[in-house]
Design a protein around this motif. Structure first.
Motif, short mmCIF file in Angstrom:
data_model
loop_
_atom_site.label_atom_id
_atom_site.label_comp_id
_atom_site.label_asym_id
_atom_site.label_seq_id
_atom_site.Cartn_x
_atom_site.Cartn_y
_atom_site.Cartn_z
N LYS A 1 -15.44 23.33 96.37
CA LYS A 1 -14.59 22.35 97.06
C LYS A 1 -14.53 21.05 96.24
CE LYS A 1 -13.97 20.38 101.65
NZ LYS A 1 -14.28 18.96 101.46
N ALA A 2 -15.69 20.59 95.79
CA ALA A 2 -15.73 19.36 95.01
C ALA A 2 -15.00 19.53 93.68
CB ALA A 2 -17.19 18.95 94.75
N ARG A 3 -15.14 20.70 93.04
CA ARG A 3 -14.45 20.93 91.76
C ARG A 3 -12.94 20.89 91.93
NH1 ARG A 3 -16.73 26.47 90.16
NH2 ARG A 3 -15.29 26.39 88.40
N LEU A 4 -12.46 21.48 93.04
CA LEU A 4 -11.01 21.48 93.26
C LEU A 4 -10.49 20.07 93.51
CD1 LEU A 4 -10.71 24.75 95.40
CD2 LEU A 4 -9.90 24.39 93.05
N GLU A 5 -11.29 19.26 94.22
CA GLU A 5 -10.88 17.86 94.46
C GLU A 5 -10.86 17.08 93.14
OE1 GLU A 5 -12.61 17.74 99.02
OE2 GLU A 5 -13.65 16.58 97.47
N THR A 6 -11.90 17.31 92.33
CA THR A 6 -11.97 16.65 91.02
C THR A 6 -10.75 17.04 90.18
OG1 THR A 6 -14.38 16.68 91.08
CG2 THR A 6 -13.37 16.40 88.91
N TYR A 7 -10.41 18.33 90.22
CA TYR A 7 -9.25 18.80 89.45
C TYR A 7 -7.98 18.05 89.88
CZ TYR A 7 -5.27 21.50 88.00
OH TYR A 7 -4.04 21.83 87.47
N GLU A 8 -7.74 18.00 91.20
CA GLU A 8 -6.51 17.36 91.68
C GLU A 8 -6.43 15.90 91.25
OE1 GLU A 8 -3.82 18.52 92.86
OE2 GLU A 8 -4.58 20.55 93.03
N LYS A 9 -7.57 15.21 91.37
CA LYS A 9 -7.58 13.77 91.08
C LYS A 9 -7.52 13.47 89.59
CE LYS A 9 -10.40 12.04 94.73
NZ LYS A 9 -11.81 12.07 94.92
N GLN A 10 -8.35 14.17 88.82
CA GLN A 10 -8.54 13.74 87.43
C GLN A 10 -7.84 14.60 86.38
OE1 GLN A 10 -13.02 13.03 88.34
NE2 GLN A 10 -12.53 11.83 86.53
#
Ligand code: AP5
Length: 207
Positions: free
Chosen positions: A162-171
């Motif tokens: 979940k955190a990796r997918l959020e990081t992907y979207e943001k950065q």
């Protein structure tokens, strides 16, 4: 051969397709994720630093990965093309890359959310670097390359995903616009089989 950047969300299939490209065209497959995981396994200072970020689904600081990639690209085998898998991952990394390399094409591996979840939850890996999916293993639990027991990557746990997918979207997703502006972005729908997806990528690279 070309200097290639592979873009795409975690689990989209970048590593799988990068390995096929490297084999087909005889160029190195440079994966920052693999380099960092090797350092974690060997217990190096870099590995100790990287582990805390990777376990949290966050990115390792730009200056660290930029240094790793700049060093790797200066090696002799990278003179005639390479495929970069997992780098760049931020605009700052892309700008740093542009200072030391001329990227010819950025292939954006496009898959939907459900496919990502399925690919990550079924991924099994080996210490030798081979990657499999449970859907094609037929119940086998060992590596067909070296015979060792397969395992689940630490960062494939649901909370880290979940955190990796959020990081992907943001950065990382902003890199799609970065390479589109540079006129070298090609989207590839990668929802087929591994072989079907690779045929599409070969078409792009042979053009
Ligand atoms: P990294 O290792 O790069 O992870 P990622 O980008 O999250 O990508 P993955 O390796 O999870 O997926 P993939 O797209 O390669 O998919 P795969 O081919 O395996 O990075 C890990 C961590 O390191 C980051 O979170 C970060 O902390 C750090 N890091 C790395 N680079 C960094 C950087 N530049 N800056 C800062 N930090 C950095 O495929 C997935 C599964 O699907 C497999 O099981 C595969 O067999 C299966 N599959 C693939 N294609 C198909 C298909 N067509 N059909 C069916 N199954 C398929």
């Amino acid at each position: 051969m070309k200097n290639i950047v592979m873009l795409g969300a975690p689990g989209a299939g970048k590593g799988t397709q990068s390995a096929l490209i490297a084999k087909e065209y005889g160029i190195p497959h440079i994966s920052t994720g693999d380099i960092l995981r090797r350092n974690i396994k060997e217990g190096t200072e870099l590995g100790k630093l990287a582990k805390s970020y990777i376990d949290a689904g966050a990115l390792v600081p730009d200056e660290v990965v930029i240094g790793i990639v700049a060093d790797r690209l200066s090696e002799a085998d990278a003179k005639n093309g390479y495929v970069l898998d997992g780098f760049p991952r931020t605009i700052a990394q892309a700008e740093a890359l542009d200072k030391v390399a001329k990227i010819d094409v950025a292939i954006n591996i496009v898959v939907g959310f459900d496919v990502i979840v399925n690919r990550l939850s079924g991924r099994r890996v080996c210490v030798c670097g081979a990657t499999y999916h449970t859907s094609t293993l037929g119940g086998r639990t060992t590596c067909s390359v070296c015979g060792k027991e397969l395992f689940i990557r630490d960062d494939d746990k649901p909370e880290t995903v979940k955190a990796r997918l959020e990081t992907y979207e943001k950065q990382t997703a902003p890199l799609i616009g970065y390479y589109a502006n540079a006129g070298i972005l090609v989207d590839v729908d990668a929802t087929g089989t591994i072989e079907q997806d690779f045929e599409k990528i070969k078409k792009v690279l042979n053009d």
